[in-house]
Motif scaffolding. Structure first.
Motif, PDB file in Angstrom:
ATOM      1  N   UNK A  42       3.208  -8.707  -9.420  1.00 49.41           N
ATOM      2  CA  UNK A  42       2.865  -7.369  -8.933  1.00 49.41           C
ATOM      3  C   UNK A  42       4.140  -6.583  -8.667  1.00 49.41           C
ATOM      4  N   UNK A  43       4.269  -5.465  -9.361  1.00 52.65           N
ATOM      5  CA  UNK A  43       5.425  -4.594  -9.158  1.00 52.65           C
ATOM      6  C   UNK A  43       5.225  -3.661  -7.989  1.00 52.65           C
ATOM      7  N   UNK A  44       3.999  -3.177  -7.802  1.00 50.61           N
ATOM      8  CA  UNK A  44       3.682  -2.254  -6.710  1.00 50.61           C
ATOM      9  C   UNK A  44       2.169  -2.089  -6.629  1.00 50.61           C
ATOM     10  N   UNK A  63      -0.415  -6.182   4.093  1.00 53.55           N
ATOM     11  CA  UNK A  63       0.855  -6.809   4.479  1.00 53.55           C
ATOM     12  C   UNK A  63       0.640  -8.059   5.326  1.00 53.55           C
ATOM     13  N   UNK A  64      -0.558  -8.261   5.842  1.00 58.98           N
ATOM     14  CA  UNK A  64      -0.877  -9.469   6.607  1.00 58.98           C
ATOM     15  C   UNK A  64      -1.069 -10.681   5.693  1.00 58.98           C
ATOM     16  N   UNK A  65      -1.236 -10.447   4.396  1.00 61.10           N
ATOM     17  CA  UNK A  65      -1.362 -11.555   3.446  1.00 61.10           C
ATOM     18  C   UNK A  65       0.014 -12.177   3.202  1.00 61.10           C
ATOM     19  N   UNK A  69       4.567  -8.774   2.138  1.00 58.35           N
ATOM     20  CA  UNK A  69       5.583  -7.937   2.777  1.00 58.35           C
ATOM     21  C   UNK A  69       6.748  -7.673   1.817  1.00 58.35           C
ATOM     22  N   UNK A  70       6.819  -8.441   0.725  1.00 62.45           N
ATOM     23  CA  UNK A  70       7.897  -8.295  -0.256  1.00 62.45           C
ATOM     24  C   UNK A  70       7.551  -7.324  -1.388  1.00 62.45           C
ATOM     25  N   UNK A  71       6.298  -6.910  -1.472  1.00 59.12           N
ATOM     26  CA  UNK A  71       5.835  -6.062  -2.569  1.00 59.12           C
ATOM     27  C   UNK A  71       5.760  -4.613  -2.098  1.00 59.12           C
ATOM     28  N   UNK A  72       6.283  -3.657  -2.882  1.00 62.57           N
ATOM     29  CA  UNK A  72       6.159  -2.253  -2.493  1.00 62.57           C
ATOM     30  C   UNK A  72       4.681  -1.831  -2.453  1.00 62.57           C
ATOM     31  N   UNK A  73       4.269  -1.351  -1.294  1.00 67.03           N
ATOM     32  CA  UNK A  73       2.899  -0.875  -1.087  1.00 67.03           C
ATOM     33  C   UNK A  73       2.966   0.570  -0.632  1.00 67.03           C
ATOM     34  N   UNK A  74       2.003   1.371  -1.076  1.00 70.77           N
ATOM     35  CA  UNK A  74       2.029   2.806  -0.772  1.00 70.77           C
ATOM     36  C   UNK A  74       0.619   3.282  -0.475  1.00 70.77           C
TER      37      UNK A  74
END
Length: 121
Positions: A42-44, A63-65, A69-74
């Motif tokens: 997964x890139x984002x 982010x609780x998974x 926390x390392x993957x860009x999320x928006x």
């Protein structure tokens, strides 16, 4: 490997933080499971919510998974379009995969199934 987009959407019953987080996690884990994805593919992930969902950001729940926390999320807001599906969370995952566009499985849960009846079971 190729960069592919995988779509998904789900509805919630109420504007509740825990329900929004739970639904976002379920949607993401279902997409990953059905498409046999690992987190490092997964890139984002771009999440959107309809204007009636104000209690929480879907990405806070995701982010609780583990490892997310390392993957860009928006997060973003869907435009308020008359007649659109209410109480809806949508996601677009950008992934590296060997799958062709025909092999990708997009996931629509709950009331969101009506958004893409051609893709629902």
């Amino acid at each position: 490997m190729a960069l592919r987009g995988i779509r998904g959407a789900a509805t919630v019953e109420s504007n509740d933080k825990e329900e929004i987080w739970k639904t976002a996690r379920l949607l993401l884990t279902k997409i990953m499971s059905i498409n046999e994805l690992k987190f490092d593919q997964i890139g984002a992930a771009i999440f959107s919510t309809t204007e009636d969902l104000t209690a929480a950001f879907p990405t806070t729940g995701v982010r609780q998974l583990p490892t997310f926390s390392l993957i860009p999320l928006f997060d973003t807001r869907e435009p308020a379009i008359e007649g659109s599906l209410p109480m809806c969370i949508r996601v677009l995952l950008l992934v590296d995969t060997e799958k062709t566009p025909r092999d990708i499985c997009h996931v629509y849960l709950g009331g969101a199934k009506k958004l893409r009846p051609d893709l629902s079971d």
